[in-house]
Write an enzyme that holds these catalytic residues in place. Sequence first.
Site, PDB file in Angstrom:
ATOM      1  N   ASP A 163       0.769  -1.244   0.000  1.00  0.00           N
ATOM      2  CA  ASP A 163       0.000   0.000   0.000  1.00  0.00           C
ATOM      3  C   ASP A 163       0.807   1.306   0.000  1.00  0.00           C
ATOM      4  O   ASP A 163       0.508   2.198  -0.761  1.00  0.00           O
ATOM      5  CB  ASP A 163      -0.951   0.016   1.205  1.00  0.00           C
ATOM      6  CG  ASP A 163      -1.929  -1.142   1.167  1.00  0.00           C
ATOM      7  OD1 ASP A 163      -1.684  -2.123   0.447  1.00  0.00           O
ATOM      8  OD2 ASP A 163      -2.944  -1.079   1.867  1.00  0.00           O
ATOM      9  N   GLU A 392       1.695  -8.903  11.633  1.00  0.00           N
ATOM     10  CA  GLU A 392       1.406  -8.561  10.233  1.00  0.00           C
ATOM     11  C   GLU A 392       2.716  -8.404   9.451  1.00  0.00           C
ATOM     12  O   GLU A 392       2.841  -8.870   8.333  1.00  0.00           O
ATOM     13  CB  GLU A 392       0.596  -7.261  10.191  1.00  0.00           C
ATOM     14  CG  GLU A 392       0.122  -6.855   8.812  1.00  0.00           C
ATOM     15  CD  GLU A 392      -0.760  -5.606   8.849  1.00  0.00           C
ATOM     16  OE1 GLU A 392      -0.926  -5.011   9.932  1.00  0.00           O
ATOM     17  OE2 GLU A 392      -1.270  -5.225   7.774  1.00  0.00           O
TER      18      GLU A 392
END
Length: 425
Positions: A163, A392
């Site tokens: 992202d 993550e």
Amino acid sequence: MNDELIQHARQVLSDNDRGTYTVPTHGLYPFQWNWDSALSALGFAHFDEPRAWTEIETLMAHQWDDGMVPHIIFHQLDDGYFPGPGVWATNRSVPTSGITQPPVAGFAVRRIHDRAADKALATRKAKKLLPKIHAWHQWFYRCRDPQGTGLVALLHPWESGRDNSVDWDDAFERVPTEGVGSFTRRDTTHANPAHRPTDEQYRRYIWLVQKFRSLGWDNTLLHDASPFKVVDPGFNAILIRSCEDVADLAGRLGLTEIAAQSRAMAEKGITAMESLWSETLGQYQCYDRAASKPIDSPSIGGILAAFAPIPKARAAALTDRIEALAKACNYLVPSHDPTAPEFDGLRYWRGPVWLIVNYMIADGLQRAGQFSMANRIRADSVRLIEHSGFAEYHDPITAEPCGGAHFTWTAAMVIEIFSTYEVAA
Ligand code: GLC
């Protein structure tokens, strides 16, 4: 130790299981994400094959009529995430976002089918899924490569899956922020703001969403209308690899037309990838299609290219490149070169290690005969999880766990790696 880790990983998967899909992690990401699901299915497949197929079937059930498969499916309303369905306004009975994500489902279907204990089930499932995945691949080349270059462009950084990579910074400057009203981010209440994108980036993300929404999410218009159009070697590699895998499996299952068309798309893509090679960086690099210039940024996007069937000499050069990165960090593979000024070991895709990307790079290198680097990347991945848990992403120097915890695809990769390979201690 391995058994303990695998047990723990299975627990993460089952805690994040919502029956027919998994959430990436509770809180931060409360819906179904596209490439998370495809990669997580690889983990499920080692202990529950029907559940693995369901994960991909649920994803593909939300494919748009034009072939696009959305990046988020908002199965259940949840105020804890921004931007929610109201911002996307894609007008579907089960709301989805309006952009896509790396098409790794084709790869996953072939891999799960290849290893399936229940071959009859796998063949039934694959025969239904392959035409849909193929339609998605055709959508990419039709709508994201209208000039027929062989390489598709991303129209929003979130499509890349990486992202807030440094790769998008310059091109993103061209995205305005005028007309973006005030909004409240939710991600920074679930995760440390220092690990997340900035507010300025968020305004640009939302401007693009508003622009596409104003065009009625018509994918025949979006490519040319978008001020952000970037060709990412990592993303294209995933698409090419999936086309190749679909070609192979479809051929074996008697879907000859799909096989031939997929093979042709993969071959055209692999030839075009050569244009993204940078002799200076010693790796592939992104290309800014809106500005017609290469993006000189040493990120992992240009290394993930190894996932595609690139020439052997290129794979060997990427191994050298990773060797060089290893001198500047303790855990491979950092998402950005630690010696570059923009490197940030804690912030999302600007430095940290992501296990899914490690897995795909190692898989590609292994296919190209780069066994020792492939093993080393997998061993580093496991060391990281043993040290810091199923986060993550992780800092490649300190191993600090970042972003969300108890993360589905991180756990899935641990199961996949241990169940498939001998991992060097
Ligand atoms: C972040 C990642 C993206 C992932 C999503 C859910 O947005 O950048 O790649 O799909 O989280 O895990």
